[in-house]
Design a protein around this motif. Structure first.
Motif, PDB file in Angstrom:
ATOM      1  N   ASP A  87       0.850  -1.193   0.000  1.00  0.00           N
ATOM      2  CA  ASP A  87       0.000   0.000   0.000  1.00  0.00           C
ATOM      3  C   ASP A  87       0.880   1.235   0.000  1.00  0.00           C
ATOM      4  OD1 ASP A  87      -2.547   1.444   0.237  1.00  0.00           O
ATOM      5  OD2 ASP A  87      -1.772   1.984   2.211  1.00  0.00           O
ATOM      6  N   SER A  94       3.407   0.561   3.096  1.00  0.00           N
ATOM      7  CA  SER A  94       3.113  -0.597   3.937  1.00  0.00           C
ATOM      8  C   SER A  94       3.270  -1.857   3.105  1.00  0.00           C
ATOM      9  CB  SER A  94       1.682  -0.530   4.482  1.00  0.00           C
ATOM     10  OG  SER A  94       1.509   0.577   5.341  1.00  0.00           O
ATOM     11  N   GLY A  96       2.892  -6.261   3.415  1.00  0.00           N
ATOM     12  CA  GLY A  96       2.421  -7.336   4.274  1.00  0.00           C
ATOM     13  C   GLY A  96       2.041  -8.580   3.491  1.00  0.00           C
ATOM     14  N   VAL A 104      -4.231 -10.334   7.851  1.00  0.00           N
ATOM     15  CA  VAL A 104      -2.821  -9.954   7.750  1.00  0.00           C
ATOM     16  C   VAL A 104      -2.009 -10.794   8.725  1.00  0.00           C
ATOM     17  CG1 VAL A 104      -1.157  -8.083   7.997  1.00  0.00           C
ATOM     18  CG2 VAL A 104      -3.418  -7.602   7.060  1.00  0.00           C
ATOM     19  N   LYS A 107       3.375  -7.723   8.614  1.00  0.00           N
ATOM     20  CA  LYS A 107       3.330  -6.401   7.977  1.00  0.00           C
ATOM     21  C   LYS A 107       4.468  -5.526   8.496  1.00  0.00           C
ATOM     22  CE  LYS A 107       0.069  -4.325  11.287  1.00  0.00           C
ATOM     23  NZ  LYS A 107      -1.226  -3.605  11.426  1.00  0.00           N
ATOM     24  N   PHE A 109       6.012  -1.129   7.919  1.00  0.00           N
ATOM     25  CA  PHE A 109       5.755   0.186   7.329  1.00  0.00           C
ATOM     26  C   PHE A 109       7.048   0.984   7.292  1.00  0.00           C
ATOM     27  CE2 PHE A 109       4.787   4.745   7.989  1.00  0.00           C
ATOM     28  CZ  PHE A 109       4.031   4.991   6.842  1.00  0.00           C
ATOM     29  N   LEU A 375      -3.945  -2.466   3.631  1.00  0.00           N
ATOM     30  CA  LEU A 375      -2.968  -3.497   3.284  1.00  0.00           C
ATOM     31  C   LEU A 375      -3.652  -4.772   2.797  1.00  0.00           C
ATOM     32  CD1 LEU A 375       0.049  -3.951   3.159  1.00  0.00           C
ATOM     33  CD2 LEU A 375      -0.041  -4.805   5.498  1.00  0.00           C
TER      34      LEU A 375
END
Length: 390
Positions: A87, A94, A96, A104, A107, A109, A375
């Protein structure tokens, strides 16, 4: 003879995808699948047996029945396949991994380094980081190659989904013109799917609730985006630029937009534009949620701003509805926060001005997606292909 064989294989694949989607939407028995899909019991049995052999479909509980043998319900095995999601937002990236139920399982970021000036080099470094994260997550969770559906990438529009490029989103210079699909496929050897964020969220909305198969999803964050689901499928337009509702002109003599048009809805109905107007009106707000809370607490000026937002969004929705005729409008992103008042106002204005108002009602409601759905929605691009193609 070869064409007949190909047609038969295509039909089997389509029927397999159809049954998978039906089971995903709600656990069903073999008899229900045959009846609703219009297939023979024998055809359904062959497909379901194959899906169970691959552990894509599992048998669940037996359903109650007034007569005869109680049917066994079928359900999708969420751990049958996995997908990666990327994302891309205004603040960072992000990355994941999710199962096919959208859960999810890993993940991370990375916030952008705003001091970087060598943007081309920086975008390459970001791709290296993304590829490294996906590789590590797959290895850590021991996901075999045959269970990996690929990578879904979500980015603010405009994007060239067919060409795999992020184009020129405002405040996103680091990715301008970048061929992210090619870059990731070369590094990882996986199939990569790119889509604008509003379309990604519209697909996620479709898969997370039982509602009409024809709706317009509006996302309000840094810009104003839209995603149109038509007959259960995402409408992209010829080159992937469909549903750019933020660039519907709602004031022909209005401000000049970055797209070259004048009076675009994004200049008046996006979150930054609305907050800017609120501050001009003397309201000390920096977030949409603050403005909404003030309106609910009875602040008259804040209430007037919500009414103004409803007017701007309603004009946009009416223009879009007169062209694509959705059955429902869904407010997503920051607009989904305590959206009852805003939705009611927009719905009322649409009912007064839409061309189809005498023939059917267009409802307006808030998205059911959680705040952190970005995500899993991105990974959902690869998952959606799996369910469509079988």
């Amino acid at each position: 003879m070869e064409r007949k064989a190909n047609n038969s294989a295509d039909m089997k694949r389509k029927n397999r995808g159809l049954l998978m989607r039906m089971i995903r939407e709600g656990n069903m028995s073999r008899a229900e699948l045959a009846r609703k899909a219009g297939l023979t019991r024998a055809a359904v049995t062959v497909i379901v047996d194959g899906l169970m052999k691959e552990e894509i479909v599992l048998e669940g509980e037996t359903a109650s029945s007034d007569v005869g043998r109680r049917p066994i319900m079928l359900k999708i095995n969420p751990e049958a396949r996995f997908a990666a999601g990327v994302d891309i937002s205004m603040n960072g990236v992000s990355v994941g991994i999710t199962d096919i139920g959208g859960k999810v399982i890993a993940k991370n970021f990375l916030r952008y380094d705003e001091e970087r000036e060598d943007l081309q080099q920086y975008s390459e470094e970001l791709v290296v980081w993304i590829a490294g994260q996906i590789t590590e997550m797959i290895a850590e969770h021991r996901i075999p190659t045959e269970k990996n559906l690929g990578i879904g990438v979500s980015a603010p529009g405009p994007i060239d989904s067919a060409g795999g490029r992020i184009l020129d989103a405002p405040h996103l210079k680091v990715w301008k013109g970048f061929e992210i699909v090619k870059a990731l496929e070369e590094r990882l050897g996986m199939k990569v799917f790119l889509e604008k964020d509003a379309n990604v969220m519209a697909l996620a909305e479709k898969n997370n609730r039982a509602m009409t198969d024809n709706f317009l999803f509006i996302i309000g964050d840094n810009g104003l985006g839209g995603g149109f689901i038509k007959k259960g499928r995402l409408y992209r337009g010829t080159g992937g630029f469909g549903s750019e509702i933020g660039h519907i002109s709602i004031k022909y003599d209005g401000e000049k937009c970055r797209c070259g048009n004048r009076g675009c809805a994004e200049l008046y109905a996006s979150i930054p534009s609305l907050l800017k107007q609120a501050r001009k009106n003397g309201l000390p707000v920096s977030e949409w949620s603050e403005l909404v809370d003030m309106a609910y607490d009875g602040n008259e000026a804040a209430g007037e701003m919500i009414a103004y937002a409803a007017d701007m969004l309603a004009i946009t929705c009416v223009n879009a509805s007169n062209v694509i005729e959705p059955e429902q409008i869904v407010l997503g992103g920051k607009f989904a926060y305590r959206a009852e008042q805003l939705a009611e106002m927009i719905e009322k204005r649409i009912a007064e001005t839409a061309m189809t108002r005498k023939y059917h009602h267009i409802g307006v409601e808030a998205s059911v997606l959680p705040k952190d759905a970005d995500l899993s929605a991105a990974a959902g691009l690869a998952i959606e292909k799996f369910f469509l193609l079988g």
